[in-house]
Design a protein around this motif. Structure first.
Motif, PDB file in Angstrom:
ATOM      1  N   VAL A 123       0.777  -1.111   0.107  1.00 30.24           N
ATOM      2  CA  VAL A 123       0.082  -0.045  -0.072  1.00 30.24           C
ATOM      3  C   VAL A 123       0.793   1.347   0.095  1.00 30.24           C
ATOM      4  N   ALA A 124       1.857   1.151   0.420  1.00 31.24           N
ATOM      5  CA  ALA A 124       2.886   2.328   0.603  1.00 31.24           C
ATOM      6  C   ALA A 124       3.594   2.952  -0.663  1.00 31.24           C
ATOM      7  N   SER A 125       3.746   1.759  -1.462  1.00 28.57           N
ATOM      8  CA  SER A 125       4.476   2.176  -2.663  1.00 28.57           C
ATOM      9  C   SER A 125       3.674   2.519  -3.828  1.00 28.57           C
ATOM     10  N   CYS A 126       2.287   2.779  -3.746  1.00 24.42           N
ATOM     11  CA  CYS A 126       1.406   3.171  -4.554  1.00 24.42           C
ATOM     12  C   CYS A 126       0.549   4.467  -4.488  1.00 24.42           C
ATOM     13  N   ASP A 127       0.732   5.380  -5.270  1.00 26.67           N
ATOM     14  CA  ASP A 127      -0.140   6.691  -5.215  1.00 26.67           C
ATOM     15  C   ASP A 127      -1.489   6.518  -5.348  1.00 26.67           C
TER      16      ASP A 127
END
Length: 182
Positions: A123-127
Motif C-alpha cells: 500500500v505504501a508504494s502506490c499513489d
C-alpha cells in the motif's frame, strides 16, 4: 494460501465486471509478476503496482490470508494515507473503513475488524488509493474451518465488493479527482 487468494480475486473480479467496472488483474495465479529470475519482494510488489499505474486504475486492492496471530480471528485492512511525496491522502482511510466494515459483516471473526495505517510495501508504494485486505489467519483453527467450507471464498469476495461499492458511493468524486491528478 495463494490458491485461496486467487479464488477470492477471481470472484471479486466477476462481481465488479457484472456491476460495469473495468478490472485489471495484476496476476491470475500464484506465479510472480516480475520478470526477474529471482525477484526480491520489493521488485515483485513494484511490478504489480506498475500494472495498476499503467492501466490508470482507480483502486489497487490486494487480497490475503495470513499466517499471523493465532489468538484471535480478525479482518485487517492495511492502508497508508500518504502519497509518494509524503502528502496526506485521507481517501485511503475511507477506503479502509468501508472495506473493514463491509467485510466484518460477512466474514468469520472473533475480534472486531480494524483498519491499520501501515507502511506495508503493497500500500505504501502506490499513489493510487490502495488497501491490502487480510481476511484472517489460516493457522487459526476456527477461521481455517470457516474458510475451508465450500463457497467461503465467494462470501469474502462479495464482502470486499460491498466495501468497494460503499466506498465508491461515499467517495466517488474524490476518487475521480485523485485519478485525474495522477
Amino acid at each position: 494460501e495463494g490458491d485461496l487468494n486467487m479464488l477470492v480475486a477471481a470472484q471479486l473480479r466477476h462481481h465488479l465486471i457484472d456491476a460495469g467496472a473495468k478490472v485489471h488483474m495484476t496476476r491470475w495465479d500464484d506465479r510472480r509478476v516480475a520478470h526477474e529470475n529471482q525477484p526480491s519482494r520489493e521488485e515483485e510488489i513494484g511490478a504489480r503496482v506498475r500494472k495498476a499505474v499503467d492501466t490508470r486504475s482507480h483502486l489497487f486492492i490486494s487480497l490475503h490470508h495470513t499466517d499471523g496471530d493465532l489468538s484471535g480471528s480478525r479482518v485487517t485492512v492495511l492502508v497508508w494515507p500518504k502519497d509518494s511525496q509524503g502528502s496526506e491522502q485521507p481517501i485511503e482511510r475511507g477506503l479502509g473503513e468501508c472495506l473493514a466494515t463491509e467485510i466484518e459483516k460477512r466474514v468469520y471473526h472473533t475480534q472486531s475488524a480494524q483498519t491499520v495505517e501501515d507502511k506495508n510495501l503493497v500500500v505504501a508504494s502506490c499513489d493510487i488509493p490502495s488497501a491490502a485486505i487480510q481476511f484472517g489467519c489460516l493457522q487459526n483453527r476456527e477461521f481455517d474451518k470457516w474458510v475451508s467450507q465450500w463457497g467461503a471464498h465467494r462470501v469474502e469476495a462479495r464482502a470486499a465488493y460491498d466495501g468497494i461499492v460503499r466506498f465508491w458511493g461515499e467517495h466517488g468524486a474524490e476518487l475521480v479527482a485523485v485519478r485525474t491528478k495522477l
